[in-house]
Design a protein around this motif. Sequence first.
Motif, mmCIF file in Angstrom:
data_model
loop_
_atom_site.group_PDB
_atom_site.id
_atom_site.type_symbol
_atom_site.label_atom_id
_atom_site.label_comp_id
_atom_site.label_asym_id
_atom_site.label_seq_id
_atom_site.Cartn_x
_atom_site.Cartn_y
_atom_site.Cartn_z
ATOM 1 N N ARG A 205 0.818 -0.953 -0.487
ATOM 2 C CA ARG A 205 -0.002 -0.369 -0.180
ATOM 3 C C ARG A 205 0.968 1.815 -0.157
ATOM 4 N N HIS A 206 2.677 1.054 0.424
ATOM 5 C CA HIS A 206 3.511 2.349 -0.248
ATOM 6 C C HIS A 206 3.186 2.427 -1.415
ATOM 7 N N PRO A 207 2.832 3.939 -1.617
ATOM 8 C CA PRO A 207 2.678 4.624 -2.518
ATOM 9 C C PRO A 207 4.086 4.864 -3.672
ATOM 10 N N ALA A 208 4.796 4.374 -2.806
ATOM 11 C CA ALA A 208 6.464 4.977 -3.512
ATOM 12 C C ALA A 208 6.811 2.786 -4.489
ATOM 13 N N VAL A 209 5.728 1.923 -3.326
ATOM 14 C CA VAL A 209 6.605 0.641 -3.469
ATOM 15 C C VAL A 209 5.091 -0.143 -5.147
ATOM 16 N N VAL A 210 4.397 1.374 -4.810
ATOM 17 C CA VAL A 210 3.122 0.644 -5.683
ATOM 18 C C VAL A 210 3.909 1.400 -7.262
ATOM 19 N N ARG A 211 4.507 2.408 -7.332
ATOM 20 C CA ARG A 211 4.785 3.076 -8.851
ATOM 21 C C ARG A 211 5.760 1.579 -8.625
ATOM 22 N N VAL A 212 6.711 1.370 -8.015
ATOM 23 C CA VAL A 212 8.157 0.376 -8.745
ATOM 24 C C VAL A 212 7.602 -0.676 -8.816
ATOM 25 N N LEU A 213 6.483 -0.848 -8.165
ATOM 26 C CA LEU A 213 6.758 -2.681 -8.923
ATOM 27 C C LEU A 213 6.065 -3.032 -10.073
ATOM 28 N N PRO A 214 5.355 -2.212 -10.610
ATOM 29 C CA PRO A 214 4.667 -2.571 -12.442
ATOM 30 C C PRO A 214 5.810 -2.194 -13.215
ATOM 31 N N LEU A 215 6.780 -1.270 -13.116
ATOM 32 C CA LEU A 215 7.555 -0.690 -13.635
ATOM 33 C C LEU A 215 8.376 -1.428 -14.030
ATOM 34 N N THR A 216 8.661 -2.752 -12.393
ATOM 35 C CA THR A 216 9.702 -3.707 -12.699
ATOM 36 C C THR A 216 9.248 -4.814 -13.876
ATOM 37 N N VAL A 217 8.374 -5.670 -13.448
ATOM 38 C CA VAL A 217 7.003 -5.918 -14.602
ATOM 39 C C VAL A 217 7.641 -5.668 -15.685
ATOM 40 N N LEU A 218 6.829 -3.962 -16.356
ATOM 41 C CA LEU A 218 7.253 -4.131 -17.714
ATOM 42 C C LEU A 218 8.325 -4.207 -18.412
ATOM 43 N N GLY A 219 9.740 -3.880 -17.313
ATOM 44 C CA GLY A 219 10.223 -3.578 -18.689
ATOM 45 C C GLY A 219 10.880 -4.804 -18.150
ATOM 46 N N MET A 220 10.328 -6.111 -17.241
ATOM 47 C CA MET A 220 12.044 -7.154 -17.716
ATOM 48 C C MET A 220 10.987 -7.740 -18.628
ATOM 49 N N ALA A 221 9.624 -7.409 -19.061
ATOM 50 C CA ALA A 221 8.887 -7.886 -19.750
ATOM 51 C C ALA A 221 9.167 -7.879 -21.070
ATOM 52 N N ALA A 222 9.926 -6.608 -21.555
ATOM 53 C CA ALA A 222 10.504 -6.035 -22.825
ATOM 54 C C ALA A 222 12.049 -6.834 -23.059
ATOM 55 N N ALA A 223 12.554 -6.609 -21.726
ATOM 56 C CA ALA A 223 13.739 -7.671 -21.619
ATOM 57 C C ALA A 223 14.101 -9.248 -22.310
ATOM 58 N N TYR A 224 12.946 -9.961 -22.114
ATOM 59 C CA TYR A 224 12.593 -10.965 -22.043
ATOM 60 C C TYR A 224 11.736 -11.211 -22.886
ATOM 61 N N THR A 225 10.870 -10.691 -24.015
ATOM 62 C CA THR A 225 9.938 -11.238 -24.862
ATOM 63 C C THR A 225 11.278 -11.856 -26.166
ATOM 64 N N ALA A 226 12.095 -11.770 -26.565
ATOM 65 C CA ALA A 226 12.866 -11.787 -27.167
ATOM 66 C C ALA A 226 13.710 -13.173 -26.265
ATOM 67 N N TYR A 227 14.710 -13.103 -25.630
ATOM 68 C CA TYR A 227 15.502 -13.049 -25.168
ATOM 69 C C TYR A 227 15.101 -14.953 -24.739
ATOM 70 N N ALA A 228 13.592 -14.877 -24.438
ATOM 71 C CA ALA A 228 13.665 -16.768 -24.381
ATOM 72 C C ALA A 228 13.853 -17.282 -25.188
ATOM 73 N N TYR A 229 13.534 -16.496 -26.433
ATOM 74 C CA TYR A 229 13.192 -17.634 -27.665
ATOM 75 C C TYR A 229 14.542 -16.908 -28.556
ATOM 76 N N SER A 230 16.000 -16.865 -27.853
ATOM 77 C CA SER A 230 17.168 -15.879 -28.653
ATOM 78 C C SER A 230 17.642 -17.003 -29.712
ATOM 79 N N VAL A 231 17.571 -17.454 -29.587
ATOM 80 C CA VAL A 231 18.312 -18.720 -30.474
ATOM 81 C C VAL A 231 17.075 -18.122 -31.918
#
Length: 384
Positions: A205-231
């Motif tokens: 419920r902490h406002p700063a935590v609410v801002r940070v965690l969704p960004l982690t999900v979004l950023g790592m999704a961007a990084a791994y959309t192609a990397y999981a199938y890198s070959v």
Amino acid sequence: MLDVPIRTRPSSALVLALGTFAVGTDAFVVAGFLPEMAASLHVSEAAAGQSTTVFAAAYAIGSPVLATLTARLPRRRLLVGALIVLGLANVGSALAPSLPILIATRVLAALGAAAYTPNAGAVAASLVRPESRARALAVVVGGLTIATALGVPLGNVAAQWLGWRSALGLVAGLSGVVAAGVFAIMPRLPGGPQVPLRSRLAVLRHPAVVRVLPLTVLGMAAAYTAYAYSVPALEGVGVSAIGLMLFLYGAGAVAGNLLSGYATDRWGARRVLAIGYVLMALTMGILAWLAASDVAIPVAVGVLMVGWGASSWCQTPPQQHRLISAAPGEAALLVSLNSSAIYAGIGLGTVLGGMTLTWEVSWMYGTAALLAAAALAVTLRKPR
């Protein structure tokens, strides 16, 4: 909070990083031999890639639950036990005769990883001065990024020479060796108080935590959309030296992680994240153009792989720093939640990558570029 300063035990910091290297090798090595594993299990590459999705989902769900259940355990006992579970799970994965059994063993491996990584990060972050916290986190996360530099390319080579099952067997052996090292070198560190999961999650419920965690999900999704199938993704841009390209990605990841720790301490988390997401969006966009235009420029792809790795792994130290700064008394839980968010993002990216892989490789890269641009927009948005 623990009260044994890690800066007085240099070997402990190294062991923590070696442990995250073992965990990271297990998490990322599958990308290096995905086609061979799919052929052996008689499934499509997209289906085999879902073993990564399941690993990520089990990690994301299990991390806060295990943080609660294991809160009172002495840290050394917990870390050694987690690595043993990881090793046994990889033995099971190496022997799996079918995809369902492989997935079950990947879930077990994820639980071992979920018990290890957040606690290793929390130990490092809790026992240094606030102005050095991001650098301490970068050291621990460095084990994961070095695993991308060495684990995935070596997994690719091991799969070609020994088979993918032997590659997973080597990961199991590595986990056992590191467990012995943790037991021998790590100091005795007490656990914390037993706090109910519901009370622990109140920090969400902490406002700063609410801002940070969704960004982690979004950023790592961007990084791994192609990397999981890198070959197949690299084959789609005309690259044949897959192992070399994966090594370049890992080299960029190591550099991006370490530099982001120092840069965060000096210039702040938001600026580091913004630079990383700009680099990621540009990298993915150019790779999408190369795939769509059917132009093969291996040297350019090599440079882009370095940028891809750096932008992917520059995220974690500033994000963890933002979380711990928001609620220092909940450092262990917040690192655990951020780890959950990381693997939730990996799972989301793997799902999107599997979907777009059935269309065109350019769509896969393009989706990653759009996600990176969205992460940049979230980063630049001024908090209320």
